[in-house]
Design a protein around this motif. Structure first.
Motif, PDB file in Angstrom:
ATOM      1  N   GLY A 237      -7.109  -5.217  27.752  1.00  0.00           N
ATOM      2  CA  GLY A 237      -7.644  -6.296  26.923  1.00  0.00           C
ATOM      3  C   GLY A 237      -7.186  -7.679  27.332  1.00  0.00           C
ATOM      4  N   ILE A 238      -5.908  -7.808  27.732  1.00  0.00           N
ATOM      5  CA  ILE A 238      -5.402  -9.122  28.100  1.00  0.00           C
ATOM      6  C   ILE A 238      -4.390  -8.982  29.228  1.00  0.00           C
ATOM      7  CG2 ILE A 238      -3.584  -9.067  26.307  1.00  0.00           C
ATOM      8  CD1 ILE A 238      -3.963 -12.169  26.142  1.00  0.00           C
ATOM      9  N   LEU A 239      -4.385  -9.967  30.102  1.00  0.00           N
ATOM     10  CA  LEU A 239      -3.451  -9.969  31.222  1.00  0.00           C
ATOM     11  C   LEU A 239      -3.129 -11.401  31.624  1.00  0.00           C
ATOM     12  CD1 LEU A 239      -1.983  -8.342  33.540  1.00  0.00           C
ATOM     13  CD2 LEU A 239      -4.019  -8.796  34.905  1.00  0.00           C
ATOM     14  N   PHE A 240      -1.874 -11.663  31.880  1.00  0.00           N
ATOM     15  CA  PHE A 240      -1.469 -12.904  32.546  1.00  0.00           C
ATOM     16  C   PHE A 240      -0.072 -12.704  33.088  1.00  0.00           C
ATOM     17  CE2 PHE A 240      -0.399 -13.401  28.065  1.00  0.00           C
ATOM     18  CZ  PHE A 240       0.895 -13.885  28.081  1.00  0.00           C
ATOM     19  N   HIS A 241       0.329 -13.564  34.010  1.00  0.00           N
ATOM     20  CA  HIS A 241       1.636 -13.448  34.642  1.00  0.00           C
ATOM     21  C   HIS A 241       2.689 -14.036  33.707  1.00  0.00           C
ATOM     22  CE1 HIS A 241       4.546 -12.898  37.743  1.00  0.00           C
ATOM     23  NE2 HIS A 241       4.734 -14.176  37.960  1.00  0.00           N
ATOM     24  N   LEU A 242       3.248 -13.192  32.869  1.00  0.00           N
ATOM     25  CA  LEU A 242       4.164 -13.642  31.822  1.00  0.00           C
ATOM     26  C   LEU A 242       5.324 -14.459  32.371  1.00  0.00           C
ATOM     27  CD1 LEU A 242       5.077 -13.611  28.857  1.00  0.00           C
ATOM     28  CD2 LEU A 242       6.184 -11.401  29.300  1.00  0.00           C
ATOM     29  N   GLN A 243       5.815 -14.109  33.569  1.00  0.00           N
ATOM     30  CA  GLN A 243       7.006 -14.756  34.103  1.00  0.00           C
ATOM     31  C   GLN A 243       6.747 -16.154  34.668  1.00  0.00           C
ATOM     32  OE1 GLN A 243       9.275 -12.236  36.767  1.00  0.00           O
ATOM     33  NE2 GLN A 243       8.562 -10.402  35.720  1.00  0.00           N
ATOM     34  N   SER A 244       5.507 -16.584  34.713  1.00  0.00           N
ATOM     35  CA  SER A 244       5.175 -17.897  35.258  1.00  0.00           C
ATOM     36  C   SER A 244       5.804 -19.013  34.437  1.00  0.00           C
ATOM     37  CB  SER A 244       3.652 -18.078  35.292  1.00  0.00           C
ATOM     38  OG  SER A 244       3.310 -19.428  35.558  1.00  0.00           O
ATOM     39  N   ILE A 245       6.237 -20.070  35.117  1.00  0.00           N
ATOM     40  CA  ILE A 245       6.826 -21.230  34.444  1.00  0.00           C
ATOM     41  C   ILE A 245       5.799 -21.926  33.561  1.00  0.00           C
ATOM     42  CG2 ILE A 245       6.295 -22.868  36.283  1.00  0.00           C
ATOM     43  CD1 ILE A 245       9.526 -22.757  34.171  1.00  0.00           C
ATOM     44  N   ASN A 246       4.508 -21.656  33.810  1.00  0.00           N
ATOM     45  CA  ASN A 246       3.445 -22.246  33.002  1.00  0.00           C
ATOM     46  C   ASN A 246       2.869 -21.258  31.992  1.00  0.00           C
ATOM     47  OD1 ASN A 246       3.584 -24.686  34.473  1.00  0.00           O
ATOM     48  ND2 ASN A 246       2.259 -23.847  36.064  1.00  0.00           N
ATOM     49  N   ARG A 247       3.582 -20.151  31.764  1.00  0.00           N
ATOM     50  CA  ARG A 247       3.105 -19.153  30.807  1.00  0.00           C
ATOM     51  C   ARG A 247       4.157 -18.838  29.734  1.00  0.00           C
ATOM     52  NH1 ARG A 247      -0.447 -20.742  33.507  1.00  0.00           N
ATOM     53  NH2 ARG A 247      -2.092 -19.572  34.590  1.00  0.00           N
ATOM     54  N   TRP A 248       5.289 -18.228  30.103  1.00  0.00           N
ATOM     55  CA  TRP A 248       6.212 -17.783  29.061  1.00  0.00           C
ATOM     56  C   TRP A 248       6.787 -18.919  28.218  1.00  0.00           C
ATOM     57  CZ3 TRP A 248      11.402 -18.798  28.404  1.00  0.00           C
ATOM     58  CH2 TRP A 248      12.088 -19.356  29.482  1.00  0.00           C
ATOM     59  N   PRO A 249       7.002 -20.147  28.759  1.00  0.00           N
ATOM     60  CA  PRO A 249       7.503 -21.219  27.875  1.00  0.00           C
ATOM     61  C   PRO A 249       6.529 -21.599  26.770  1.00  0.00           C
ATOM     62  CG  PRO A 249       7.973 -21.746  30.181  1.00  0.00           C
ATOM     63  CD  PRO A 249       7.040 -20.570  30.176  1.00  0.00           C
ATOM     64  N   MET A 313      -9.413 -10.665  28.781  1.00  0.00           N
ATOM     65  CA  MET A 313      -8.891 -11.988  28.453  1.00  0.00           C
ATOM     66  C   MET A 313      -7.750 -12.325  29.409  1.00  0.00           C
ATOM     67  SD  MET A 313      -8.725 -12.004  24.249  1.00  0.00           S
ATOM     68  CE  MET A 313      -8.014 -10.354  24.118  1.00  0.00           C
ATOM     69  N   ILE A 314      -7.664 -13.602  29.762  1.00  0.00           N
ATOM     70  CA  ILE A 314      -6.536 -14.084  30.552  1.00  0.00           C
ATOM     71  C   ILE A 314      -6.080 -15.424  29.996  1.00  0.00           C
ATOM     72  CG2 ILE A 314      -7.166 -12.882  32.688  1.00  0.00           C
ATOM     73  CD1 ILE A 314      -8.376 -15.514  33.708  1.00  0.00           C
ATOM     74  N   VAL A 315      -4.825 -15.733  30.218  1.00  0.00           N
ATOM     75  CA  VAL A 315      -4.287 -17.066  29.923  1.00  0.00           C
ATOM     76  C   VAL A 315      -4.293 -17.819  31.241  1.00  0.00           C
ATOM     77  CG1 VAL A 315      -2.267 -18.361  29.171  1.00  0.00           C
ATOM     78  CG2 VAL A 315      -2.899 -16.241  27.998  1.00  0.00           C
ATOM     79  N   THR A 316      -4.999 -18.932  31.285  1.00  0.00           N
ATOM     80  CA  THR A 316      -5.216 -19.590  32.570  1.00  0.00           C
ATOM     81  C   THR A 316      -5.317 -21.106  32.395  1.00  0.00           C
ATOM     82  OG1 THR A 316      -6.621 -19.516  34.554  1.00  0.00           O
ATOM     83  CG2 THR A 316      -7.743 -19.396  32.426  1.00  0.00           C
ATOM     84  N   SER A 317      -5.693 -21.786  33.467  1.00  0.00           N
ATOM     85  CA  SER A 317      -5.843 -23.242  33.456  1.00  0.00           C
ATOM     86  C   SER A 317      -7.217 -23.613  33.985  1.00  0.00           C
ATOM     87  CB  SER A 317      -4.774 -23.891  34.340  1.00  0.00           C
ATOM     88  OG  SER A 317      -4.992 -23.553  35.706  1.00  0.00           O
ATOM     89  N   TYR A 318      -7.627 -24.850  33.785  1.00  0.00           N
ATOM     90  CA  TYR A 318      -8.878 -25.328  34.362  1.00  0.00           C
ATOM     91  C   TYR A 318      -8.802 -25.267  35.888  1.00  0.00           C
ATOM     92  CZ  TYR A 318     -10.930 -27.189  30.015  1.00  0.00           C
ATOM     93  OH  TYR A 318     -11.505 -27.330  28.768  1.00  0.00           O
ATOM     94  N   TYR A 319      -7.617 -25.508  36.447  1.00  0.00           N
ATOM     95  CA  TYR A 319      -7.473 -25.394  37.903  1.00  0.00           C
ATOM     96  C   TYR A 319      -7.947 -24.018  38.372  1.00  0.00           C
ATOM     97  CZ  TYR A 319      -3.941 -29.172  37.311  1.00  0.00           C
ATOM     98  OH  TYR A 319      -3.264 -30.330  36.995  1.00  0.00           O
ATOM     99  N   SER A 320      -7.429 -22.981  37.704  1.00  0.00           N
ATOM    100  CA  SER A 320      -7.691 -21.613  38.141  1.00  0.00           C
ATOM    101  C   SER A 320      -9.096 -21.142  37.820  1.00  0.00           C
ATOM    102  CB  SER A 320      -6.665 -20.658  37.518  1.00  0.00           C
ATOM    103  OG  SER A 320      -5.366 -20.947  38.005  1.00  0.00           O
TER     104      SER A 320
END
Length: 458
Positions: A237-249, A313-320
């Motif tokens: 259902g959902i995936l993102f790189h939790l350890q990313s400096i732009n994700r877990w914080p 679903m993913i947690v992402t940015s406009y860049y990506s």
């Protein structure tokens, strides 16, 4: 006469005039066909006599950069017999996709034929060394910097000794300049930006008869939907790189975490908001495909799996989002789900002129071009990235790319934009936390053990 200027002063002023005019012609500030200011104006500007001004202009005549137009004035003819300038531009390789950077550089060189741009890609490890020494060693003139790398630069030494102060552009979104300002001086010109958002597969939601995400969604809503969307051995259902400096914080920001420090300046970790933030991050993926391991090594993994429709679903940015230009299914974006309050991390990439550069005028000319309306509008039309110039970012016209229907959503969530510095913490401190939290996310350490490890690390 005591007040009479020394010969060396005249010589310096004359050299200053000649160098200034040469630079304006080479960098394109003065175009072929433009007329120079009158001899009287130049004399007043550089505090020279008319004879001295004429001597300086004779040098430019000899270099075939100007010509005399009888009874009219002195006209620019071109860059003359000067050798081409080489401008060394350190850039993030991802910008070739996220901002069509190579096309922009080509346009700049067409407009400035005597400036040769040497593109120097910056690796992930570039900022792990002494950045000031690295930039001087490589002879960089212009560089791209995000907020994390800017922090690294400022840790190397006084920013005023490393980067040139820049003029603020009234055309850019005003909230982009703050992270790059020191002592009221701007050192990095905002180029592009993006908030972190939720991206979702509309077809998957329609198949499951689920309502699409909106600004009211919490992480509990995401988890509920993700469990319903997960199909064993097929997708999660959902995936993102939790350890990313732009994700877990993000979980820290949304749980109102502001770190306090003890009398020695060390961070204090054992507080309720920090605990709740970590519990949210740990429990988000609970119950999804326990017998299937989806390894995520970096942020781009999420976009790749999403493009393959292996996650809904993913947690992402406009860049990506630029990785999704050729998606063969319907997708859209929504504001990031929240915990205690709606917050999202704002990512900014800017441009800086290196203090040690020997081609500052050319570097400034390229910087000005990249944040010009022409270049920024090119980014808006040919990518899914948000340019820093407001009128370009909000341009409305015939689209050449398939865009999420909520592309302009970023304008509505500006009040939620935040930075990791809002938590009274540095990038390097967050990186240290991330390494220690790996064991927590792997369920090999409990929260109390993590806090102990964090205290020992600092």
């Amino acid at each position: 006469m005591a007040g009479k200027p020394k010969r060396s002063t005249f010589r310096t002023r004359l050299e200053d005039m000649v160098t200034t005019l040469q630079s304006d012609i080479v960098t394109g500030k003065l175009q072929p066909g433009d007329f120079l200011p009158s001899e009287l104006t130049l004399a007043e500007q550089f505090q020279l006599s008319k004879n001295s001004v004429r001597k300086g202009l004779e040098l430019l005549l000899d270099q075939e950069m100007i010509e005399k137009a009888p009874r009219i004035g002195t006209r620019v003819v071109g860059t003359g017999r000067n050798e081409k300038l080489t401008l060394k531009f350190g850039y993030y390789p991802t910008l070739t996709l996220e901002a069509n950077l190579l096309e922009l550089v080509e346009r700049f060189q067409q407009q400035h034929p005597h400036i040769v741009v040497q593109m120097i890609p910056l690796s992930n490890s570039y900022f792990s060394q002494n950045v000031k020494e690295a930039m001087e060693r490589d002879g960089l003139d212009l560089i791209t910097l995000n907020t994390q790398n800017y922090e690294t630069v400022t840790e190397t030494g006084a920013v005023s000794d490393i980067l040139e102060p820049l003029e603020r552009k009234n055309s850019t979104y005003p909230f982009l300049s703050g992270p790059f300002t020191k002592d009221n001086h701007l050192y990095v010109q905002p180029f592009i930006f993006s908030p972190i958002v939720l991206c979702y597969n509309r077809d998957h939601f329609k198949e499951a008869a689920l309502p699409e995400p909106d600004s009211s969604w919490s992480w509990n809503d995401v988890q509920t939907a993700a469990l319903a969307l997960t199909q064993k051995h097929d997708r999660i259902g959902i995936l993102f790189h939790l350890q990313s400096i732009n994700r877990w914080p993000l979980f820290l920001l949304q749980n109102k975490v502001v770190f306090e420090r003890d009398q020695h300046g060390k961070l204090i970790f054992n507080n309720d908001n920090f605990r709740k933030a970590m519990q949210t991050s740990l429990g988000l993926f609970e119950g999804m495909n326990p017998d299937t391991v989806y390894m995520s090594e970096n942020d781009s993994d999420a976009e790749r799996f999403f493009l393959q429709q292996k996650t809904s679903m993913i947690v992402t940015s406009y860049y990506s989002l630029n990785h999704l230009r050729n998606a063969e299914f319907n997708y859209d974006i929504a504001p990031l789900p929240y915990s205690l309050e709606a917050k999202t991390q704002l990512l900014i990439i800017g441009l800086a002129v290196i203090k040690s550069s020997k081609q500052k005028e050319a570097a400034q000319a390229m910087l000005d071009f990249l944040v010009s309306n022409e270049a920024q509008l090119h980014i808006r039309k040919t990518t899914l990235t948000i340019p820093s110039v407001k009128t370009a970012a909000e341009w409305i016209g015939e689209e050449t790319l398939a865009r999420p229907s909520r592309f302009f959503m970023y304008r509505d969530i500006i009040p939620t934009f935040s930075f990791y510095t809002d938590m009274n913490v540095t990038f390097h401190e967050l990186e240290t936390m991330r390494h220690i939290l790996k064991l927590y996310w792997a369920r090999l350490d409990d929260f109390e053990t993590v806090c102990r490890r964090l205290r020992d690390a600092y």
